[in-house]
Design an enzyme around this catalytic site. Structure first.
Site, PDB file in Angstrom:
ATOM      1  CG  ASP A 225      -2.130   0.862   1.063  1.00 41.52           C
ATOM      2  OD1 ASP A 225      -2.555   1.076  -0.081  1.00 41.52           O
ATOM      3  OD2 ASP A 225      -2.655   1.338   2.093  1.00 41.52           O
ATOM      4  CG  ASP A 271      -8.700   1.021   3.842  1.00 38.70           C
ATOM      5  OD1 ASP A 271      -7.578   0.539   3.702  1.00 38.70           O
ATOM      6  OD2 ASP A 271      -9.042   2.114   3.359  1.00 38.70           O
TER       7      ASP A 271
END
Length: 371
Positions: A225, A271
């Site tokens: 990420d 997420d």
């Protein structure tokens, strides 16, 4: 492709052009009020914790159902976890190249059809039991069974083995209406219904087989990420072109415009699902300890909540893009592991696997049947 992002701001009326890969604040044409931001972000946090809570409990039930049926669970192994960031990077680059070669119009059609089918069955899996309770007993129900095989003799294999009834068909029809609503209107409520179904299914069905595997997976995606958000423009380019319900959103102008608000804060399903499958594993570990307490599940759940709040605070204060997993991974790994160390469960925690729990549960049920 992992979809980790929380986005805030007035992008444009076409909110679905931005996929959730980063914490991003772009607010040149729209200034959200503090009250509007509070409502939007509180709603996003709620939409994040709810699927993790319910998906985790459903994952325990799912494992128990497999014990009863004797079906061995398919889990994410250490080897899978180590390869996942590489595979995700390859997929991200492939999608990036795909957008460079093909027309956006045709891409949107292909994505729309694909996610329509996925969305219908994802919502039906979650909402089916609820809808069945609402259907009156007088409803003329009837069971059906679709069985499709390939080959013959010893080489024959099942392609489809699906048992359902008319109540299931009613559920699918309702879910198809919602998916069609999203396909035609791209309304944020329809988007959220599909996105929450995806998230809950992911937490329930994507099962890590051990704590060590979870540490490897979350650690790898932490660096994935950070690299793709800060190191290149690939993720942002893909995000601006990937039009699908892979996020939950809430309008920051909800107070002024209600359900017709057009300036959204967004939270990527990655997420929710990535930390969620680890938190679900903690609940299954708690269950295996048979202590009538859920210490590790609650510690992971609270850590996730605090990590998500910290992410939002950093984004709003510094007004700068932030990879969400930069905050969520240390919180979700650090707190439960610290609790395990302090309680003396470190070794027990790292020895736990879903496979061993499945085998123990299967043996116990076999003994009860004999008795």
């Amino acid at each position: 492709m992992s979809s980790e992002t929380l986005t805030a701001g007035g992008q444009s009326d076409d909110t679905t052009d931005i996929v959730n890969e980063t914490l991003n604040l772009v607010n040149e044409t729209f200034k959200a009020t503090p009250q509007g931001q509070a409502v939007a972000y509180s709603s996003l946090v709620l939409m994040a914790v709810v699927p993790i809570m319910f998906g985790s409990y459903r994952s325990v039930k799912y494992l128990e159902e497999q014990q009863v049926s004797g079906e061995k669970p398919e889990t994410i192994t250490k080897k899978d976890a180590m390869k996942f960031p590489i595979i995700a990077s390859g997929m991200l680059l492939s999608i990036y190249a795909f957008f460079k070669v093909f027309s956006q119009q045709y891409i949107d059609i292909a994505i729309g059809v694909y996610f329509f089918v996925l969305g219908v069955f994802a919502m039906a899996h979650i909402a089916g039991p609820f809808f069945k309770q609402l259907i009156p007993e007088a409803f003329p129900n009837c069971p059906y069974h679709l069985h499709l095989t390939e080959g013959d003799g010893e080489s024959r294999c099942d392609l489809m083995d699906w048992s359902f009834d008319r109540k299931d068909l009613v559920t699918i029809a309702i879910c198809a209406v919602i998916a069609g609503w999203y396909g035609l209107q791209k309304h944020w409520i329809a988007n959220n219904l599909i996105g929450l179904a995806f998230a809950m299914n992911g937490v329930e069905l994507l099962q890590l087989n051990s704590i060590a595997t979870g540490c490897i997976l979350l650690g790898g995606l932490f660096f994935y990420d950070v690299f793709w958000v800060f190191g290149t423009n690939v993720m942002i380019t893909v995000a601006k072109n990937f039009n699908a319900p892979i996020k939950v959103v809430f309008p920051q102008d909800f107070i002024e415009q209600g359900i017709f608000g057009k300036h959204f804060a967004m939270l990527g399903l990655g997420d929710i699902v990535i930390p969620g499958i680890f938190i679900a594993l903690l609940l299954r570990f708690d269950t295996s300890l048979k202590r009538n307490e859920k210490t590790y599940f609650y510690s992971g759940f609270v850590a996730y909540f605090l990590g998500l709040v910290a992410t939002i605070v950093v984004m709003v204060v510094f007004k700068h893009p932030q990879p969400a997993l930069l905050y969520l991974v240390p919180a979700c790994l650090g707190v439960p592991l610290a609790v395990a160390y302090l309680k003396g469960d470190w070794e027990t925690m790292f020895k736990y696997t879903d496979e061993k729990n499945w085998e123990t549960g299967t043996e116990d049920k076999s003994e009860k049947k004999k008795e």
